[in-house]
Write a protein that holds these residues in place. Structure first.
Motif, mmCIF file in Angstrom:
data_model
loop_
_atom_site.group_PDB
_atom_site.id
_atom_site.type_symbol
_atom_site.label_atom_id
_atom_site.label_comp_id
_atom_site.label_asym_id
_atom_site.label_seq_id
_atom_site.Cartn_x
_atom_site.Cartn_y
_atom_site.Cartn_z
ATOM 1 N N LYS A 227 -0.146 -5.143 -6.312
ATOM 2 C CA LYS A 227 0.786 -4.295 -5.410
ATOM 3 C C LYS A 227 1.191 -2.973 -6.007
ATOM 4 O O LYS A 227 1.613 -2.152 -5.323
ATOM 5 N N ALA A 228 1.023 -2.898 -7.463
ATOM 6 C CA ALA A 228 1.236 -1.536 -8.041
ATOM 7 C C ALA A 228 0.252 -0.519 -7.715
ATOM 8 O O ALA A 228 -1.050 -0.763 -7.615
ATOM 9 N N MET A 229 0.750 0.682 -7.292
ATOM 10 C CA MET A 229 -0.348 1.723 -7.019
ATOM 11 C C MET A 229 -1.388 2.040 -8.142
ATOM 12 O O MET A 229 -0.941 2.279 -9.353
ATOM 13 N N GLN A 230 -2.661 2.186 -8.018
ATOM 14 C CA GLN A 230 -3.573 2.496 -8.906
ATOM 15 C C GLN A 230 -4.285 3.927 -8.252
ATOM 16 O O GLN A 230 -4.558 4.001 -7.277
ATOM 17 N N GLN B 10 2.336 0.454 -13.033
ATOM 18 C CA GLN B 10 1.000 1.007 -13.492
ATOM 19 C C GLN B 10 0.382 0.529 -14.830
ATOM 20 O O GLN B 10 -0.402 0.091 -15.115
ATOM 21 N N THR C 7 -3.193 0.349 -3.230
ATOM 22 C CA THR C 7 -2.612 -0.883 -3.273
ATOM 23 C C THR C 7 -3.212 -2.161 -2.704
ATOM 24 O O THR C 7 -3.945 -1.942 -1.889
ATOM 25 N N CYS C 8 -2.835 -3.393 -2.955
ATOM 26 C CA CYS C 8 -3.341 -4.362 -2.427
ATOM 27 C C CYS C 8 -2.463 -5.785 -2.423
ATOM 28 O O CYS C 8 -1.848 -5.982 -3.319
ATOM 29 N N ASP C 9 -2.711 -6.333 -1.304
ATOM 30 C CA ASP C 9 -1.955 -7.760 -0.934
ATOM 31 C C ASP C 9 -3.088 -8.742 -0.953
ATOM 32 O O ASP C 9 -3.800 -8.611 -0.049
ATOM 33 N N SER D 126 -0.019 -2.999 -15.090
ATOM 34 C CA SER D 126 -1.506 -3.525 -14.378
ATOM 35 C C SER D 126 -2.784 -3.001 -15.194
ATOM 36 O O SER D 126 -3.619 -3.586 -15.180
ATOM 37 N N TYR E 28 6.427 3.847 -9.851
ATOM 38 C CA TYR E 28 5.455 3.010 -10.122
ATOM 39 C C TYR E 28 5.033 2.919 -11.349
ATOM 40 O O TYR E 28 4.016 2.334 -11.764
ATOM 41 N N TRP F 291 -6.204 -4.081 1.666
ATOM 42 C CA TRP F 291 -6.330 -2.932 0.680
ATOM 43 C C TRP F 291 -5.798 -1.782 1.460
ATOM 44 O O TRP F 291 -6.109 -1.588 2.486
ATOM 45 N N GLY G 57 3.960 1.731 -0.462
ATOM 46 C CA GLY G 57 3.373 1.774 -1.965
ATOM 47 C C GLY G 57 2.857 3.104 -2.154
ATOM 48 O O GLY G 57 2.247 3.204 -3.226
#
Length: 343
Positions: A157-160, A27, A128-130, A30, A23, A206, A83
């Motif tokens: 959608k990218a892992m934070q 990242q 991650t979030c949709d 983002s 990712y 989330w 993710g």
């Protein structure tokens, strides 16, 4: 034998190393987008009471008993949130291991609490979030204490990753609560001199997790920071300073502003760049503006995220800056640069 014991045995017998973090590039992109958005959003806080329905799948952590009027449902391992891998290795060699994972659906499920053991290693939360980018993100609590440094603003959608910085020594476990019943109700000024409009809350799902990480055996030197542009949006670069955290944690610059305004920009390299904070004093007076996060610029357009300060018009001013970092950073230095612009 517990599930975690079994996983540890299988891990020791594995023939291949842990995969690289898939990712990383997302990242970076983002993070730049969040920095651009941050200066346009003024965040306030309002408490919104809501019932909660929590869906959780976690190993080896446990689910804290839900509050009255809520429902907890177990989910199959194969249905875990996408993710958020069980293990991954960051770009600087830091090994991450997932302890617990859960899901919050803001149209119904408002919070989830994950209880994890504390081994003494640093902890991060991941999300991650949709949904849409301006969907309200969860507030994070650790054993009932708010951890504002762990909040992630942009839905993507990218892992934070963010640190858990309020874990106290002597605690043997931590209950990490992700809560969307307390959300930012900021306003956005979409046009210059236009009204500041509070967006309608957006629905989002989330996926949240708690990771522990093992730092690299030796410090990993960050790559050099790109030079600031000489001019940007009518501003001219006057002075700059650079250093490596945590060897360098302050700077002093002198500039003269014909217009009575100066702007400060920050760029960083290193895996923990987004965890840096900067605070400036102008002629010995606290500016009262703490800037969180740091831009990462590797290619493409310059990610401008300027913070402006009013200064005496035409006078020479001295800017002293203090630099810090949220969370643990053992063997994970960050290279930083600060640029001061004038008009």
């Amino acid at each position: 034998m517990t599930v975690q014991d079994l996983r540890d045995v299988l891990r020791e017998r594995a023939e291949t190393p842990s995969p690289a973090n898939p990712y990383r590039h997302d990242q970076v992109r983002s993070r730049i987008g969040r920095i651009r958005l941050r200066r346009r959003v003024t965040v306030g806080t309002a408490a919104v009471a809501a019932s909660a329905v929590v869906g959780v799948s976690l190993l080896p952590g446990t689910v804290t008993a839900p509050e009255p009027g809520t429902t907890a449902t177990a989910r199959a391992e194969q249905d875990r949130p996408a993710g958020l891998p069980e293990e991954f290795t960051a770009g600087d060699g830091t090994a991450y291991r997932r302890l617990a994972v859960g899901t919050i659906r803001t149209e119904g499920a408002k919070k989830v609490a994950l209880t994890v053991p504390l081994s003494g290693k640093p902890l991060d939360v991941a999300m991650t979030c949709d949904g849409e980018a301006d969907a309200g993100s969860p507030i994070v609590f650790v054993n009932g204490r708010a951890d504002t440094g762990s909040r992630i603003l942009a839905c993507g959608k990218a892992m934070q990753l963010r640190p858990l910085s309020v874990v106290r020594r002597g605690e043997t476990e931590a209950t990490v609560t992700f809560d969307t019943t307390v959300v930012g109700r900021g306003c956005v000024q979409r046009k210059k001199d236009g009204p500041c409009v509070t967006p309608t809350p957006k629905e989002a799902t989330w996926h949240v997790a708690v990771y522990e990480w093992t730092p690299p055996a030796r410090p990993v030197e960050p790559e050099p920071v790109k030079d600031f542009p000489d001019r940007v949006n009518g501003w001219k670069l006057a002075r700059s300073a650079t250093g490596v955290w945590d060897r360098d944690s302050s700077f002093t610059l002198e500039v003269r502003s014909p217009s009575g305004k100066i702007g400060m920009e920050q760029l960083c390299t290193g895996e923990l760049a987004g965890r840096m904070w900067f605070k400036a004093r102008i002629n010995g007076t606290d500016s009262q503006k703490m800037v969180g996060g740091c831009g990462v610029w590797k290619s493409g357009d310059y990610p401008m995220a300027m913070t402006e300060y009013a200064v005496p018009k035409g006078s020479r001013v001295t800017i002293t800056g203090k630099i810090g970092l949220w969370g643990e950073y053992t063997n994970r230095p960050v290279r930083w640069s600060v640029g001061v612009y004038v008009k």
